[in-house]
Design a protein around this motif. Structure first.
Motif, PDB file in Angstrom:
ATOM      1  N   ALA A 109       0.827  -1.204   0.000  1.00 52.24           N
ATOM      2  CA  ALA A 109       0.000   0.000   0.000  1.00 52.24           C
ATOM      3  C   ALA A 109       0.859   1.252   0.000  1.00 52.24           C
ATOM      4  O   ALA A 109       0.603   2.207  -0.750  1.00 52.24           O
ATOM      5  CB  ALA A 109      -0.927  -0.013   1.217  1.00 52.24           C
ATOM      6  N   ALA A 110       1.893   1.262   0.836  1.00 52.26           N
ATOM      7  CA  ALA A 110       2.768   2.430   0.912  1.00 52.26           C
ATOM      8  C   ALA A 110       3.494   2.647  -0.412  1.00 52.26           C
ATOM      9  O   ALA A 110       3.609   3.788  -0.899  1.00 52.26           O
ATOM     10  CB  ALA A 110       3.774   2.250   2.042  1.00 52.26           C
ATOM     11  N   ARG A 111       3.996   1.578  -1.007  1.00 52.28           N
ATOM     12  CA  ARG A 111       4.713   1.692  -2.272  1.00 52.28           C
ATOM     13  C   ARG A 111       3.818   2.302  -3.352  1.00 52.28           C
ATOM     14  O   ARG A 111       4.221   3.215  -4.075  1.00 52.28           O
ATOM     15  CB  ARG A 111       5.217   0.325  -2.721  1.00 52.28           C
ATOM     16  N   GLU A 112       2.587   1.816  -3.448  1.00 57.26           N
ATOM     17  CA  GLU A 112       1.664   2.321  -4.464  1.00 57.26           C
ATOM     18  C   GLU A 112       1.341   3.791  -4.227  1.00 57.26           C
ATOM     19  O   GLU A 112       1.384   4.609  -5.159  1.00 57.26           O
ATOM     20  CB  GLU A 112       0.386   1.493  -4.449  1.00 57.26           C
ATOM     21  N   LEU A 113       1.022   4.146  -2.993  1.00 54.35           N
ATOM     22  CA  LEU A 113       0.615   5.520  -2.697  1.00 54.35           C
ATOM     23  C   LEU A 113       1.789   6.485  -2.756  1.00 54.35           C
ATOM     24  O   LEU A 113       1.656   7.606  -3.254  1.00 54.35           O
ATOM     25  CB  LEU A 113      -0.064   5.580  -1.332  1.00 54.35           C
ATOM     26  N   PHE A 114       2.934   6.076  -2.253  1.00 58.09           N
ATOM     27  CA  PHE A 114       4.115   6.931  -2.342  1.00 58.09           C
ATOM     28  C   PHE A 114       4.459   7.218  -3.798  1.00 58.09           C
ATOM     29  O   PHE A 114       4.841   8.338  -4.154  1.00 58.09           O
ATOM     30  CB  PHE A 114       5.322   6.263  -1.667  1.00 58.09           C
ATOM     31  N   SER A 115       4.346   6.202  -4.651  1.00 53.28           N
ATOM     32  CA  SER A 115       4.672   6.375  -6.069  1.00 53.28           C
ATOM     33  C   SER A 115       3.650   7.245  -6.786  1.00 53.28           C
ATOM     34  O   SER A 115       4.005   8.058  -7.642  1.00 53.28           O
ATOM     35  CB  SER A 115       4.753   5.006  -6.758  1.00 53.28           C
ATOM     36  N   GLN A 116       2.387   7.072  -6.444  1.00 47.28           N
ATOM     37  CA  GLN A 116       1.318   7.802  -7.118  1.00 47.28           C
ATOM     38  C   GLN A 116       1.171   9.232  -6.616  1.00 47.28           C
ATOM     39  O   GLN A 116       1.001  10.166  -7.406  1.00 47.28           O
ATOM     40  CB  GLN A 116      -0.007   7.059  -6.932  1.00 47.28           C
ATOM     41  N   GLU A 117       1.226   9.413  -5.296  1.00 48.01           N
ATOM     42  CA  GLU A 117       0.909  10.703  -4.691  1.00 48.01           C
ATOM     43  C   GLU A 117       2.131  11.456  -4.167  1.00 48.01           C
ATOM     44  O   GLU A 117       2.036  12.655  -3.901  1.00 48.01           O
ATOM     45  CB  GLU A 117      -0.079  10.503  -3.529  1.00 48.01           C
ATOM     46  N   GLY A 118       3.240  10.750  -3.998  1.00 46.42           N
ATOM     47  CA  GLY A 118       4.386  11.365  -3.349  1.00 46.42           C
ATOM     48  C   GLY A 118       4.350  11.084  -1.854  1.00 46.42           C
ATOM     49  O   GLY A 118       3.275  10.920  -1.268  1.00 46.42           O
ATOM     50  N   VAL A 119       5.511  11.043  -1.239  1.00 48.54           N
ATOM     51  CA  VAL A 119       5.584  10.693   0.181  1.00 48.54           C
ATOM     52  C   VAL A 119       4.907  11.756   1.042  1.00 48.54           C
ATOM     53  O   VAL A 119       4.127  11.444   1.950  1.00 48.54           O
ATOM     54  CB  VAL A 119       7.057  10.506   0.610  1.00 48.54           C
ATOM     55  N   GLU A 120       5.195  13.013   0.769  1.00 52.05           N
ATOM     56  CA  GLU A 120       4.635  14.083   1.607  1.00 52.05           C
ATOM     57  C   GLU A 120       3.121  14.118   1.551  1.00 52.05           C
ATOM     58  O   GLU A 120       2.459  14.396   2.556  1.00 52.05           O
ATOM     59  CB  GLU A 120       5.214  15.434   1.169  1.00 52.05           C
ATOM     60  N   ARG A 121       2.558  13.855   0.402  1.00 49.95           N
ATOM     61  CA  ARG A 121       1.095  13.962   0.236  1.00 49.95           C
ATOM     62  C   ARG A 121       0.356  12.694   0.652  1.00 49.95           C
ATOM     63  O   ARG A 121      -0.878  12.667   0.623  1.00 49.95           O
ATOM     64  CB  ARG A 121       0.756  14.312  -1.212  1.00 49.95           C
ATOM     65  N   THR A 122       1.073  11.661   1.000  1.00 52.41           N
ATOM     66  CA  THR A 122       0.436  10.401   1.401  1.00 52.41           C
ATOM     67  C   THR A 122       0.312  10.363   2.923  1.00 52.41           C
ATOM     68  O   THR A 122       1.301  10.517   3.634  1.00 52.41           O
ATOM     69  CB  THR A 122       1.259   9.193   0.931  1.00 52.41           C
TER      70      THR A 122
ATOM     71  N   GLY B 202      11.453   1.067   4.669  1.00 46.72           N
ATOM     72  CA  GLY B 202      11.024  -0.329   4.561  1.00 46.72           C
ATOM     73  C   GLY B 202      10.628  -0.699   3.143  1.00 46.72           C
ATOM     74  O   GLY B 202      10.945  -1.802   2.669  1.00 46.72           O
ATOM     75  N   VAL B 203       9.927   0.203   2.460  1.00 40.84           N
ATOM     76  CA  VAL B 203       9.536  -0.042   1.071  1.00 40.84           C
ATOM     77  C   VAL B 203      10.776  -0.228   0.192  1.00 40.84           C
ATOM     78  O   VAL B 203      10.853  -1.150  -0.634  1.00 40.84           O
ATOM     79  CB  VAL B 203       8.672   1.126   0.543  1.00 40.84           C
ATOM     80  N   ILE B 204      11.757   0.641   0.373  1.00 39.96           N
ATOM     81  CA  ILE B 204      12.972   0.589  -0.443  1.00 39.96           C
ATOM     82  C   ILE B 204      13.786  -0.661  -0.117  1.00 39.96           C
ATOM     83  O   ILE B 204      14.295  -1.348  -1.018  1.00 39.96           O
ATOM     84  CB  ILE B 204      13.790   1.873  -0.231  1.00 39.96           C
TER      85      ILE B 204
END
Length: 217
Positions: free
Chosen positions: A23-36, A65-67
């Protein structure tokens, strides 16, 4: 930047940890870390926000953790492909044979690791957030990637097929001529699997010109 001491986190259940990372990987990639938000990650993973915090402590460590998860998967793929394509027992012990083996290995790596959406997402997240992740400097996973290939290159040098004084440096050069070259390509070119394979194969051949003990037939 000095990081505050991290509070202990739970090991947790493997399926919940995997769901949170996905979930984090998908949202971080789509929205950016700051905006998630952590709420959004919890909702996507179908766990409570407290579970996310219990497992990862904060968003920065979740990003790490994602990385790391992508790095561990990439390392497993690398080791598998080394055993599959660079087996000393199966090798035609000639310059031409080693070039064929390295070229096959490189194209297989390009078609698996570099084509992985998880790997691509991790590369993007590192580029965008590296300053927040001092743990990535000289990370054990980076050393493990280099060591995996360096060990095999050292074996090829020991049987006279490569002229290698520093196997780690040779592994870094192979990486620069293949994987890094692909990662420096525009996104549209990296999405072309045949192009990726050609770049990887070309890099393997150039590596042999630099390190081979004799010209391939």
């Amino acid at each position: 930047m000095t990081q505050a001491p991290a509070k202990p986190v739970r090991q947790g259940q493997a399926h919940k940890r995997a769901a949170i990372l996905a979930a984090a990987r998908e949202l971080f990639s789509q929205e950016g870390v700051e905006r998630t938000s952590m709420d959004a990650i919890a909702a996507r993973a179908e766990v409570s926000k407290r579970t996310v915090y219990d497992y990862y402590g904060d968003k920065r460590r979740l990003l790490l953790g994602v990385i790391e998860d992508a790095g561990e998967a990439a390392l497993a793929t690398l080791r598998e492909l080394i055993e599959q394509h660079l087996s000393e027992e199966d090798l035609d012990r000639s310059a031409a044979g080693l070039e064929r083996a390295l070229t096959t290995f490189a194209t297989a790596l390009g078609g698996s690791q570099l084509a992985s959406s998880n790997y691509a997402a991790a590369v993007k997240l590192i580029a965008e957030n590296e300053s927040q992740l001092p743990e990535l400097d000289d990370h054990p996973l980076d050393r493990a990637h280099a060591d995996a290939l360096a060990e095999r290159l050292a074996r090829f040098a020991s049987i006279g097929l490569l002229d290698v004084e520093d196997p780690r440096l040779a592994a870094d050069h192979f990486h620069a001529l293949t994987t890094l070259r692909v990662l420096n390509e525009p996104l549209r070119r990296r999405a072309d699997l045949e192009h990726v394979r050609r770049v990887m194969a070309d890099g393997a051949r150039v590596f042999m010109r630099a390190y081979g003990t004799e010209a391939p037939a």
